[in-house]
Design a protein around this motif. Structure first.
Motif, PDB file in Angstrom:
ATOM      1  N   MET A   1       0.820  -1.215   0.000  1.00  0.00           N
ATOM      2  CA  MET A   1       0.000   0.000   0.000  1.00  0.00           C
ATOM      3  C   MET A   1       0.847   1.256   0.000  1.00  0.00           C
ATOM      4  O   MET A   1       0.444   2.294  -0.540  1.00  0.00           O
ATOM      5  CB  MET A   1      -0.923   0.000   1.220  1.00  0.00           C
ATOM      6  CG  MET A   1      -2.049  -1.016   1.145  1.00  0.00           C
ATOM      7  SD  MET A   1      -2.892  -1.232   2.729  1.00  0.00           S
ATOM      8  CE  MET A   1      -3.517   0.416   3.029  1.00  0.00           C
ATOM      9  N   ALA A   2       2.031   1.183   0.596  1.00  0.00           N
ATOM     10  CA  ALA A   2       2.908   2.347   0.696  1.00  0.00           C
ATOM     11  C   ALA A   2       3.812   2.501  -0.526  1.00  0.00           C
ATOM     12  O   ALA A   2       4.608   3.439  -0.580  1.00  0.00           O
ATOM     13  CB  ALA A   2       3.757   2.249   1.952  1.00  0.00           C
ATOM     14  N   ASP A   3       3.698   1.606  -1.493  1.00  0.00           N
ATOM     15  CA  ASP A   3       4.580   1.607  -2.661  1.00  0.00           C
ATOM     16  C   ASP A   3       3.766   1.717  -3.950  1.00  0.00           C
ATOM     17  O   ASP A   3       3.346   0.700  -4.516  1.00  0.00           O
ATOM     18  CB  ASP A   3       5.413   0.323  -2.675  1.00  0.00           C
ATOM     19  CG  ASP A   3       6.339   0.246  -3.882  1.00  0.00           C
ATOM     20  OD1 ASP A   3       6.550   1.291  -4.546  1.00  0.00           O
ATOM     21  OD2 ASP A   3       6.855  -0.852  -4.177  1.00  0.00           O
ATOM     22  N   PRO A   4       3.519   2.931  -4.449  1.00  0.00           N
ATOM     23  CA  PRO A   4       2.734   3.089  -5.679  1.00  0.00           C
ATOM     24  C   PRO A   4       3.322   2.346  -6.869  1.00  0.00           C
ATOM     25  O   PRO A   4       2.589   1.937  -7.773  1.00  0.00           O
ATOM     26  CB  PRO A   4       2.736   4.612  -5.909  1.00  0.00           C
ATOM     27  CG  PRO A   4       3.031   5.200  -4.573  1.00  0.00           C
ATOM     28  CD  PRO A   4       3.931   4.230  -3.881  1.00  0.00           C
ATOM     29  N   GLU A   5       4.636   2.154  -6.873  1.00  0.00           N
ATOM     30  CA  GLU A   5       5.278   1.468  -7.997  1.00  0.00           C
ATOM     31  C   GLU A   5       4.936  -0.022  -8.028  1.00  0.00           C
ATOM     32  O   GLU A   5       5.156  -0.683  -9.041  1.00  0.00           O
ATOM     33  CB  GLU A   5       6.800   1.640  -7.912  1.00  0.00           C
ATOM     34  CG  GLU A   5       7.276   3.075  -7.995  1.00  0.00           C
ATOM     35  CD  GLU A   5       6.846   3.745  -9.291  1.00  0.00           C
ATOM     36  OE1 GLU A   5       6.959   3.099 -10.352  1.00  0.00           O
ATOM     37  OE2 GLU A   5       6.381   4.901  -9.236  1.00  0.00           O
ATOM     38  N   SER A   6       4.407  -0.553  -6.949  1.00  0.00           N
ATOM     39  CA  SER A   6       4.098  -1.980  -6.906  1.00  0.00           C
ATOM     40  C   SER A   6       2.922  -2.343  -7.801  1.00  0.00           C
ATOM     41  O   SER A   6       2.768  -3.506  -8.190  1.00  0.00           O
ATOM     42  CB  SER A   6       3.779  -2.406  -5.470  1.00  0.00           C
ATOM     43  OG  SER A   6       2.527  -1.868  -5.041  1.00  0.00           O
TER      44      SER A   6
END
Length: 358
Positions: free
Chosen positions: A246-251
């Protein structure tokens, strides 16, 4: 589904909310996406690299509408024969896998011909590639609603869970998809959890590639309709990888992880784990900076966390949630506005307003 979800929620690959991105947070696990054919020159295959013609022949077979039931029975016989070599079993399993890949009628005919039992037996085979073909053929057959109960009755759940733990990367991903398909039958969700599917799905969510993470999240979302599976997921450590995604938009996994987390915080154990893993700052930031759909699911998760705990309400307020909640109550989707207003009212209650602390 048992989960609390938006009134206009739609499942397979479709919209979740009445605002924001119209694409669904989850896409369906379709037929196998691990490649039409293995690399026959690779160490995992005993065929020579010159067998490309055989691959083409199998592709043509798989696409043919007029193959005979006799062909299918012959392939099943190759799987079951005590004299069959691993290579001949690989070839038969691959052909059945491809026959079931795109054609719904083929899936019914293959199951009716008696292929499910022999394919389920392959799920426990020591040859990794043969196991992978078996897992993927079962996945493709499970795309047909009529086949799901038959697959479960043949004893597929336990070996699928084993393949999910120990199979090749493609076998693990396709096992996750097959279990998702079976979990769409209400009476199988709890059984899949009891057979131990949740911990390897959490491991897949945490450490696999993009496709594996998406398949694991989709399978978990379906399985977490069962309260028992929510608790199993918390015990398996699901909260930390969800918050990381959730904290990693690139995921590319923010929405999926947020919806799975919401399912987790519907139980007390999940709420406690979310707070202990510092989930409150992640959710507050999502309310402030996320897409409309992310804001909506984040505020719903915060509402679950705060509803029965004065301590958690204090933590959310101290994290600075009220200003973005006020903004959301004025400009969000209809559903998000309602949830934001409810959470604001809850956060403004006296700290000792008769609510339990945990």
């Amino acid at each position: 589904m048992e989960m609390g979800i938006p009134s206009n929620y739609r499942y397979m690959g479709r919209s979740y909310s009445d605002g924001g991105d119209s694409s669904g947070a989850f896409s369906d696990c379709n037929s196998d996406r691990s490649g039409e054919f293995p690399s026959y020159g690779s160490p995992t295959s005993s065929s020579s690299s010159s067998s490309g013609g055989g691959g083409l022949q199998r592709l043509l077979v798989a696409c043919a509408a007029d193959y005979s039931d006799e062909v299918v029975r012959g392939l099943i016989s190759d799987l079951e024969s005590p004299a069959a070599t691993v290579e001949s079993q690989r070839r038969a399993a691959m052909e059945l896998r491809l026959l079931a890949k795109h054609n719904p009628e083929n899936r019914l005919r293959i199951a009716a011909a008696g292929a499910v039992g022999p394919l389920v037996a392959l799920l426990s085979h020591p040859d990794p590639l043969l196991q992978e073909h078996g897992v993927t053929a079962i996945l493709n057959l499970s795309l047909c609603e009529e086949n799901k109960a038959l697959i479960a009755a043949a004893g597929a759940i336990r070996p699928l869970v084993r393949a999910l733990r120990t199979g090749t990367p493609a076998a693990r991903e396709n096992a996750a998809c097959a279990l998702l398909r079976l979990a769409q039958l209400d009476d199988l969700r709890a059984a899949i959890g009891r057979y131990g599917a949740i911990p390897p799905l959490v491991a897949l969510l945490e450490s696999s590639g993009p496709r594996g993470k998406k398949d694991a999240a989709t399978a978990l979302f379906t399985l977490l309709a069962s309260r028992e599976n929510k608790i199993r997921a918390v015990e398996a450590g699901i909260v930390r990888p969800l918050l990381d995604l959730m904290a990693d938009p690139e995921s590319g996994m923010v929405d999926k992880a947020a919806y799975v987390l919401h399912a987790v915080v519907e139980v007390a154990e999940g709420r406690a784990a979310a707070v202990e893993e510092y989930g409150v700052p992640v959710l507050v930031e999502m309310v402030e900076t996320g897409t409309p759909r992310q804001k909506e699911i984040a505020v719903r998760s915060l509402l679950e966390i705060c509803r029965e705990s004065a301590i958690y309400r204090k933590m959310v307020a101290h994290e600075g949630a009220i200003p973005p909640l006020v903004a959301l109550s004025q400009s969000g989707t209809k559903k998000a506005k309602e949830k934001a207003e409810a959470l604001i009212e809850l956060l403004r209650q006296p700290r000792t307003a008769g609510m339990s602390h945990y």
